[in-house]
Design a protein around this motif. Structure first.
Motif, PDB file in Angstrom:
ATOM      1  N   ALA A  77     -18.623  19.773 -40.977  1.00  0.00           N
ATOM      2  CA  ALA A  77     -19.975  20.326 -41.084  1.00  0.00           C
ATOM      3  C   ALA A  77     -19.963  21.415 -42.159  1.00  0.00           C
ATOM      4  O   ALA A  77     -19.171  22.357 -42.083  1.00  0.00           O
ATOM      5  CB  ALA A  77     -20.410  20.902 -39.741  1.00  0.00           C
ATOM      6  N   LEU A  78     -20.827  21.267 -43.159  1.00  0.00           N
ATOM      7  CA  LEU A  78     -20.876  22.195 -44.290  1.00  0.00           C
ATOM      8  C   LEU A  78     -22.254  22.831 -44.381  1.00  0.00           C
ATOM      9  O   LEU A  78     -23.262  22.175 -44.154  1.00  0.00           O
ATOM     10  CB  LEU A  78     -20.573  21.447 -45.589  1.00  0.00           C
ATOM     11  N   LEU A  79     -22.269  24.113 -44.741  1.00  0.00           N
ATOM     12  CA  LEU A  79     -23.527  24.845 -44.836  1.00  0.00           C
ATOM     13  C   LEU A  79     -23.440  25.865 -45.960  1.00  0.00           C
ATOM     14  O   LEU A  79     -22.398  26.516 -46.130  1.00  0.00           O
ATOM     15  CB  LEU A  79     -23.814  25.564 -43.512  1.00  0.00           C
ATOM     16  N   ASP A  80     -24.518  26.007 -46.703  1.00  0.00           N
ATOM     17  CA  ASP A  80     -24.655  27.049 -47.721  1.00  0.00           C
ATOM     18  C   ASP A  80     -25.710  28.049 -47.272  1.00  0.00           C
ATOM     19  O   ASP A  80     -26.709  27.669 -46.659  1.00  0.00           O
ATOM     20  CB  ASP A  80     -25.127  26.453 -49.054  1.00  0.00           C
ATOM     21  N   CYS A  81     -25.490  29.311 -47.600  1.00  0.00           N
ATOM     22  CA  CYS A  81     -26.515  30.328 -47.349  1.00  0.00           C
ATOM     23  C   CYS A  81     -26.351  31.442 -48.382  1.00  0.00           C
ATOM     24  O   CYS A  81     -25.333  31.526 -49.061  1.00  0.00           O
ATOM     25  CB  CYS A  81     -26.445  30.874 -45.927  1.00  0.00           C
ATOM     26  N   GLN A  82     -27.371  32.265 -48.483  1.00  0.00           N
ATOM     27  CA  GLN A  82     -27.309  33.377 -49.419  1.00  0.00           C
ATOM     28  C   GLN A  82     -26.788  34.612 -48.691  1.00  0.00           C
ATOM     29  O   GLN A  82     -27.218  34.923 -47.584  1.00  0.00           O
ATOM     30  CB  GLN A  82     -28.684  33.654 -50.012  1.00  0.00           C
ATOM     31  N   GLN A  83     -25.865  35.294 -49.333  1.00  0.00           N
ATOM     32  CA  GLN A  83     -25.282  36.525 -48.795  1.00  0.00           C
ATOM     33  C   GLN A  83     -26.353  37.617 -48.759  1.00  0.00           C
ATOM     34  O   GLN A  83     -27.202  37.682 -49.645  1.00  0.00           O
ATOM     35  CB  GLN A  83     -24.111  36.962 -49.684  1.00  0.00           C
ATOM     36  N   MET A  84     -26.302  38.443 -47.755  1.00  0.00           N
ATOM     37  CA  MET A  84     -27.207  39.576 -47.679  1.00  0.00           C
ATOM     38  C   MET A  84     -27.047  40.441 -48.935  1.00  0.00           C
ATOM     39  O   MET A  84     -25.934  40.717 -49.366  1.00  0.00           O
ATOM     40  CB  MET A  84     -26.853  40.407 -46.443  1.00  0.00           C
TER      41      MET A  84
END
Length: 127
Positions: A77-84
């Motif tokens: 399972a892979l996920l991208d998100c933006q760092q705070m």
């Protein structure tokens, strides 16, 4: 490894990119994943999930797209998100949090590469 007791661990790491380009992001992600896998002696069946976070100045491509190209990673399972966004944070930084099954006696290794070694100087070597 079937008879070895395993435990689920969180593996951290980070790296930086020279530029906000698809090629640079792919290269940095590849190096980070290679370090995470080799230092922890992982095979794809041990990896449950990987979350990549990137600073806002990296938007040329998705880091998970690079990981998806790896052989055997079709069940990860892979996920991208933006760092705070925090003032003064390291620029062009890719962070990773992976969940993987490791032998109970094996110590997790957390790679911090490039300029990201400043984030965790205690982990920037091979620990």
């Amino acid at each position: 490894m079937n008879d070895v007791p395993l435990r689920l661990v969180g593996l951290r790491g980070a790296t930086t990119c020279a530029a906000n380009t698809t090629a640079e992001i792919r290269q940095a992600v590849g190096e980070l994943i290679n370090a995470l896998v080799s230092r922890n002696r992982l095979n794809p069946s041990q990896i449950v999930s990987v979350t990549f976070s990137v600073t806002a100045d990296l938007d040329a491509c998705f880091p998970a797209a690079e990981a998806r190209q790896r052989e055997g990673w079709d069940s990860v399972a892979l996920l991208d998100c933006q760092q705070m966004a925090v003032q003064g944070d390291l620029s062009r930084c890719i962070r990773v949090l992976a969940h993987a099954w490791l032998p109970q006696e094996q110590s997790p290794q957390h790679p911090y590469l490039g300029d990201a070694s400043r984030l965790r100087p205690d982990r920037s070597g091979h620990n």
